[in-house]
Design a protein around this motif. Structure first.
Motif, PDB file in Angstrom:
ATOM      1  N   ASN A   1      17.134 -41.559  18.990  1.00  0.00           N
ATOM      2  CA  ASN A   1      16.796 -40.548  17.969  1.00  0.00           C
ATOM      3  C   ASN A   1      15.356 -40.072  18.095  1.00  0.00           C
ATOM      4  O   ASN A   1      14.740 -39.671  17.100  1.00  0.00           O
ATOM      5  CB  ASN A   1      17.012 -41.127  16.563  1.00  0.00           C
ATOM      6  N   VAL A   2      14.826 -40.143  19.303  1.00  0.00           N
ATOM      7  CA  VAL A   2      13.430 -39.757  19.499  1.00  0.00           C
ATOM      8  C   VAL A   2      13.201 -38.302  19.113  1.00  0.00           C
ATOM      9  O   VAL A   2      12.271 -37.971  18.370  1.00  0.00           O
ATOM     10  CB  VAL A   2      13.012 -40.008  20.964  1.00  0.00           C
ATOM     11  N   ARG A   3      14.036 -37.408  19.606  1.00  0.00           N
ATOM     12  CA  ARG A   3      13.824 -35.978  19.357  1.00  0.00           C
ATOM     13  C   ARG A   3      13.861 -35.646  17.874  1.00  0.00           C
ATOM     14  O   ARG A   3      13.010 -34.920  17.364  1.00  0.00           O
ATOM     15  CB  ARG A   3      14.883 -35.157  20.105  1.00  0.00           C
ATOM     16  N   LEU A   4      14.850 -36.188  17.167  1.00  0.00           N
ATOM     17  CA  LEU A   4      14.976 -35.887  15.742  1.00  0.00           C
ATOM     18  C   LEU A   4      13.768 -36.394  14.964  1.00  0.00           C
ATOM     19  O   LEU A   4      13.228 -35.697  14.097  1.00  0.00           O
ATOM     20  CB  LEU A   4      16.270 -36.499  15.198  1.00  0.00           C
ATOM     21  N   MET A   5      13.331 -37.620  15.262  1.00  0.00           N
ATOM     22  CA  MET A   5      12.186 -38.186  14.549  1.00  0.00           C
ATOM     23  C   MET A   5      10.914 -37.391  14.818  1.00  0.00           C
ATOM     24  O   MET A   5      10.142 -37.092  13.898  1.00  0.00           O
ATOM     25  CB  MET A   5      11.998 -39.652  14.967  1.00  0.00           C
ATOM     26  N   VAL A   6      10.703 -37.021  16.081  1.00  0.00           N
ATOM     27  CA  VAL A   6       9.479 -36.285  16.424  1.00  0.00           C
ATOM     28  C   VAL A   6       9.495 -34.899  15.804  1.00  0.00           C
ATOM     29  O   VAL A   6       8.483 -34.433  15.259  1.00  0.00           O
ATOM     30  CB  VAL A   6       9.327 -36.212  17.956  1.00  0.00           C
ATOM     31  N   LYS A   7      10.620 -34.208  15.859  1.00  0.00           N
ATOM     32  CA  LYS A   7      10.719 -32.874  15.270  1.00  0.00           C
ATOM     33  C   LYS A   7      10.431 -32.911  13.774  1.00  0.00           C
ATOM     34  O   LYS A   7       9.657 -32.108  13.242  1.00  0.00           O
ATOM     35  CB  LYS A   7      12.119 -32.298  15.504  1.00  0.00           C
ATOM     36  N   THR A   8      11.071 -33.852  13.080  1.00  0.00           N
ATOM     37  CA  THR A   8      10.949 -33.909  11.622  1.00  0.00           C
ATOM     38  C   THR A   8       9.530 -34.267  11.194  1.00  0.00           C
ATOM     39  O   THR A   8       8.953 -33.618  10.312  1.00  0.00           O
ATOM     40  CB  THR A   8      11.951 -34.920  11.049  1.00  0.00           C
ATOM     41  N   THR A   9       8.967 -35.309  11.797  1.00  0.00           N
ATOM     42  CA  THR A   9       7.613 -35.713  11.393  1.00  0.00           C
ATOM     43  C   THR A   9       6.578 -34.641  11.729  1.00  0.00           C
ATOM     44  O   THR A   9       5.659 -34.390  10.946  1.00  0.00           O
ATOM     45  CB  THR A   9       7.228 -37.029  12.080  1.00  0.00           C
ATOM     46  N   ALA A  10       6.743 -33.982  12.881  1.00  0.00           N
ATOM     47  CA  ALA A  10       5.812 -32.910  13.232  1.00  0.00           C
ATOM     48  C   ALA A  10       5.925 -31.746  12.254  1.00  0.00           C
ATOM     49  O   ALA A  10       4.909 -31.141  11.868  1.00  0.00           O
ATOM     50  CB  ALA A  10       6.081 -32.430  14.657  1.00  0.00           C
ATOM     51  N   ALA A  11       7.149 -31.414  11.827  1.00  0.00           N
ATOM     52  CA  ALA A  11       7.323 -30.332  10.853  1.00  0.00           C
ATOM     53  C   ALA A  11       6.692 -30.689   9.518  1.00  0.00           C
ATOM     54  O   ALA A  11       6.090 -29.829   8.853  1.00  0.00           O
ATOM     55  CB  ALA A  11       8.816 -30.032  10.680  1.00  0.00           C
ATOM     56  N   ILE A  12       6.804 -31.953   9.104  1.00  0.00           N
ATOM     57  CA  ILE A  12       6.189 -32.371   7.834  1.00  0.00           C
ATOM     58  C   ILE A  12       4.667 -32.312   7.939  1.00  0.00           C
ATOM     59  O   ILE A  12       3.977 -31.877   6.998  1.00  0.00           O
ATOM     60  CB  ILE A  12       6.671 -33.786   7.465  1.00  0.00           C
ATOM     61  N   ILE A  13       4.117 -32.744   9.079  1.00  0.00           N
ATOM     62  CA  ILE A  13       2.657 -32.649   9.266  1.00  0.00           C
ATOM     63  C   ILE A  13       2.211 -31.199   9.201  1.00  0.00           C
ATOM     64  O   ILE A  13       1.201 -30.866   8.547  1.00  0.00           O
ATOM     65  CB  ILE A  13       2.257 -33.291  10.610  1.00  0.00           C
TER      66      ILE A  13
END
Length: 912
Positions: free
Chosen positions: A492-504
């Motif tokens: 789930n690397v892609r999903l986690m990175v996308k979501t956290t980057a969008a929140i930042i």
């Protein structure tokens, strides 16, 4: 300043009947009492009138009172006990403070004297329950209101009425059916009842140019210098007043499904605020069809996802395509079928229906703009603004501009020494400057302009730097998570990175929005615009540019740059020689664009537009209560002695409509600019606006001080910004469909390369081969046998020649064919959609036909009315002919028809 406050009084419609607040009015509703703070209780009607109980308070000025306190006496006693000779520094500080207080008191007295000279009536109240605050109550007598009405050329209703033309035939039946069907949606106020007759309105046209500069140093400069601490009209919270109706029929969440009582909003707050809520209501209504179409497009994607051949090929169990690593060293080879979930999710937003939806939204934006112009013209007719020119009231120079002009003149005369300038001397100097047409030139403003350019570029550079920092975060976190021993984390690397980057990105956008708003105001103040209108337009433009760049830069990066500056295996592009540029998922960047757009849009609406609007005013109000050093709320509620002007003093000051418009314009950008990647954006905007209307209404009615009503016939520069966003949306959506989605590659493959004209083989067609022996030293995977066998060839998404060709890894002819098709689609889409928008603009007239006919009819009836008036006066003069000269002289002003607008003609006034 006086004319502005009086214009607010007139903008609310006919003069209100002054009711005795100590009479037998029914009590306030429990809902309204619950919305007020504890001291805004059953005594809130007190303070609406002067002490005589007859003259109504039209306006309030507050100022700081410096009373002898125990701290000061203690300081004086300690001065004699601890330091018999006295402390010169302390003495000079006290002398300086006393001097400033005396100067403020002198300026207040002179300003209030000017107000009395104008005919206003004042009453002071320093013995209140609010310590340290004095109140000046201002009442505008009837003759002052009449004088200001003549000066401002306000259209007032005459006794002459005429019948408003109604539709006939089939149109009348349709209107009747629609009115009956929508009757439950209308608020229970008189303004929304059908009106079959209308009063003729005529503008007071006495020319009084000498009044234009009657008060050179206005209330704005006095507020800025601390002479007064606040200036505001009072809320009227009596049961039969407009505020009570507004709270019950407008500011309550229980009436969210009803239309807004725009006529009542305009009467209480003025045309400028009325136009904002009318525009917001129309925008929300127009979002309903856009939301329905967006939901249909999304459901179409859900219904066809199982029949989508490219995603079926990716998810097929026999799919044995080995993909190249997504990062250096830490990442391993992987199977294409692992991207099954991403491919299926991408189809929800990347399907043929999104092209149709993009065209629909472009036409929707054109329809919305044309519909608003017609709605705006209808409101101008109903509110008697058809002959109103905004320049008549907005060209008065600002106090800050006049001060800079005066300083420029003094420098020319080499008078740089510090002098005590009295009010009368300032008035004389400014009159001379205006007579000599002294003004600030571009050369005078050159330092401010250069500062503006440098600071704007710096702020935009800060936004770009932060986006670049988030890119580095995604690259480094992706590599780190791929090294994790947890298989769930690696999958789930892609999903986690996308979501956290969008929140930042969201958090940074919210913080920078506040910073950019303050920077834009500071830069506008440096420019010293001449008029309030010029100041507002420049502030809006700077704020819009900074906030637009702040909100959409991360989205633009994902849509148009991510995955295109990567390189290829064996020759990747690196940042700082360490960070390899990130790639898109196999389904394309559209899914990542959707995630970024949805989180940013929903986060801004939920946190910034709703949570901040509710929480920050209440927090500021609590701080003001703490600073007031009053006793507990329960004691104040028990004493019940607060006056109305005291309760309003603790409300949040009105800061203008710019924040309200700005959040809606940014939302309009989210709805139109990237709608091809997020068809549900109109739905989320609709749900937000249903809450936003009632939230803003409650804020204006119960949380803010009553604003000074201002006239306006349109929404000003905001309309131009809307048109600009709508035009840019067509171009951006063309590029999103063409370059971000796989719509064009699919068409090219289907009609040029597919053996049977279907999409079978499309996935294999879009991928190239790479020989793993061509990896650079130190860039190959650490575990080459991760899949259980030796990998010799891996695949990556690109159009390049295979390693066994004569020109290995060079872009293939398929790449150029797809690129040509993409550019052709952009050109065709842009021109076709803009042509269709122009056709819509041309087909829909700006002025409704019935309004045009009614305006023409009013002009004819007005001429007939005054012709009959002239005939009646001439007959009266003829009947008085036998009288002596004395009698003729007594009635001579009546016979001078040409001078009627310039005289106090009783015959003329009786028509109103």
């Amino acid at each position: 300043s006086g004319s502005k406050s009086l214009s607010g009084h007139f903008s609310q419609g006919e003069p209100e009947i002054h009711r005795n607040p100590f009479g037998t009015n029914p009590p306030l509703s429990p809902q309204l009492l619950n919305s007020l703070t504890p001291e805004e209780n059953t005594q809130c009607q007190h303070g609406l009138y002067f002490q005589d109980g007859e003259r109504r308070v039209d306006y309030i000025l507050t100022y700081h009172i410096k009373k002898p306190s125990s701290s000061r006496s203690n300081r004086q006693s300690s001065r004699f006990t601890d330091n018999p000779r006295g402390d010169p520094e302390v003495a000079s500080q006290d002398h300086s403070m006393d001097y400033h207080e005396d100067d403020k008191r002198y300026r207040r007295e002179e300003f209030e004297g000017n107000l009395r000279d104008m005919g206003l009536e004042l009453e002071k109240d320093e013995d209140t329950k609010t310590p340290g605050v004095g109140f000046v109550k201002i009442h505008a007598p009837w003759h002052v209101l009449c004088r200001e009405a003549e000066f401002m050329k306000l259209k007032m209703p005459t006794k002459k009425v005429y019948e408003v033309k109604q539709c006939s035939g089939v149109g009348a039946k349709i209107n009747t059916l629609v009115n009956k069907a929508t009757e439950p949606l209308h608020p229970n106020v008189e303004e929304n009842r059908g009106q079959h007759v209308k009063h003729l309105s005529y503008a007071f046209s006495r020319e009084k140019q000498h009044l234009f500069f009657f008060l050179p140093v206005g209330i704005t400069s006095l507020l800025g210098s601390g002479v007064y601490t606040a200036a505001y009209p009072l809320h009227d919270v009596s049961t039969h007043c407009n505020q009570h109706l507004l709270y019950e029929e407008w500011a309550s969440y229980s009436v969210f499904y009803k239309y807004q009582p725009i006529g009542l909003v305009r009467k209480y707050f003025g045309e400028k605020i009325g136009l904002y809520f009318a525009w917001l209501g129309l925008y929300t209504q127009m979002l309903i069809p856009a939301s329905l179409v967006g939901v249909i497009v999304f459901l179409y994607g859900c219904a066809t996802v199982d029949n989508n051949i490219p995603s079926m090929e990716i998810c097929h169990p026999r799919n044995n395509i080995t993909m190249c690593p997504l990062c250096d060293r830490a990442c391993n080879y992987w199977k294409l079928k692992e991207a099954c979930g991403t491919a299926r999710a991408s189809h929800l937003f990347d399907n043929p229906a999104t092209v149709f939806f993009s065209i629909f939204m472009a036409l929707w934006a054109a329809m919305f703009m044309e519909h608003w112009k017609r709605r705006q013209m209808r409101l101008n007719y109903e509110w008697d603004l058809t002959g109103f020119e905004e320049e008549e009231v907005s060209d008065h120079p600002r106090a800050e501009y006049e001060l800079c002009v005066m300083q420029k003149s003094l420098k020319k005369e080499h008078k740089t020494q510090k002098v005590l300038i009295s009010y009368s001397w300032v008035f004389t100097v400014i009159q001379l400057l205006l007579t000599e047409k002294e003004k600030l030139t571009c050369r005078d403003r050159l330092p401010a302009y250069m500062t503006n350019i440098v600071m704007m570029l710096l702020m935009i550079g800060v936004t770009f730097a932060i986006v670049f920092g988030v890119i580095l975060y995604r690259i480094s976190i992706t590599a780190a998570l791929h090294m994790s021993n947890n298989p769930t984390t690696r999958s789930n690397v892609r999903l986690m990175v996308k979501t956290t980057a969008a929140i930042i990105n969201l958090v940074v956008i919210l913080i920078l929005d506040e910073v950019y708003g303050a920077v834009a105001r500071w830069l506008t103040v440096l420019e010293v615009p001449k008029t309030d209108r010029s100041f507002e337009e420049r502030l809006i433009f700077k704020t819009f540019v900074l906030k637009f760049v702040n909100a959409f830069t991360p989205i633009i990066y994902i849509a148009f740059f991510r995955g295109r500056l990567v390189g290829r295996p064996g020759s990747y592009l690196y940042v700082f020689e360490s960070y390899r540029m990130e790639e898109c998922a196999h389904g394309g960047c559209l899914m990542e664009l959707c995630i970024q757009l949805s989180i940013t849009m929903l986060g801004k609406q939920l946190i910034q537009n709703n949570l901040f609007e509710i929480g920050i005013p209440k927090l500021k109000k609590l701080i003001r209560y703490i600073k007031s050093k009053r006793r507990s709320f329960q004691e104040e509620e028990r004493e019940k002695k607060l006056q109305r002007y005291e309760t309003d003093h603790f409300l949040e000051p009105f800061a203008g409509l710019t924040p309200e418009y700005m959040e809606m314009i940014i939302q309009f950008g989210f709805v139109t600019l990237f709608v091809a990647s997020f068809p549900l954006a109109p739905l989320f905007a609709l749900l937000n606006n249903i809450i936003e209307i009632r939230l803003d209404a409650k804020k204006f009615v119960a949380e803010l001080r009553r604003p000074v009503a201002a006239r306006a016939k349109d929404i000003g520069i905001w309309y131009n910004l809307l048109r600009g966003v709508a035009k840019v949306a067509v171009i951006i959506n063309a590029f999103v469909i063409s370059f971000t989605s796989d719509f064009i590659p699919r068409l090219v493959y289907q009609y040029m390369y597919s053996p049977d004209g279907s999409m079978h083989g499309f996935v294999n067609h879009t991928m190239s081969y790479f020989n793993v022996s061509d990896f650079q030293d130190g860039k190959e995977p650490m575990d080459p046998h991760h899949l259980g066998y030796q990998v010799e060839m891996c695949r990556y998404k690109d159009y390049r020649e295979p390693p066994w060709s004569n020109t290995p890894y060079v872009v293939s002819k398929e790449f150029w064919a797809v690129l040509a098709a993409r550019l052709a689609f952009v050109i065709v889409f842009q021109n076709v959609v803009m042509l269709m928008s122009d056709i819509v603009d041309w087909l829909i007239p700006d002025i409704p036909k019935d309004i045009s006919l009614q305006i023409h009819k009013e002009k004819i009836l007005m001429v007939e009315l005054f012709m009959k008036e002239e005939q009646g006066k001439m007959q009266f003069i003829d009947s008085m002919t036998p009288c002596d000269g004395k009698g003729r002289n007594n009635h001579a002003p009546i016979a001078r028809s040409r001078s009627i607008p310039h005289t106090h003609s009783h015959t003329h006034a009786n028509n109103f």
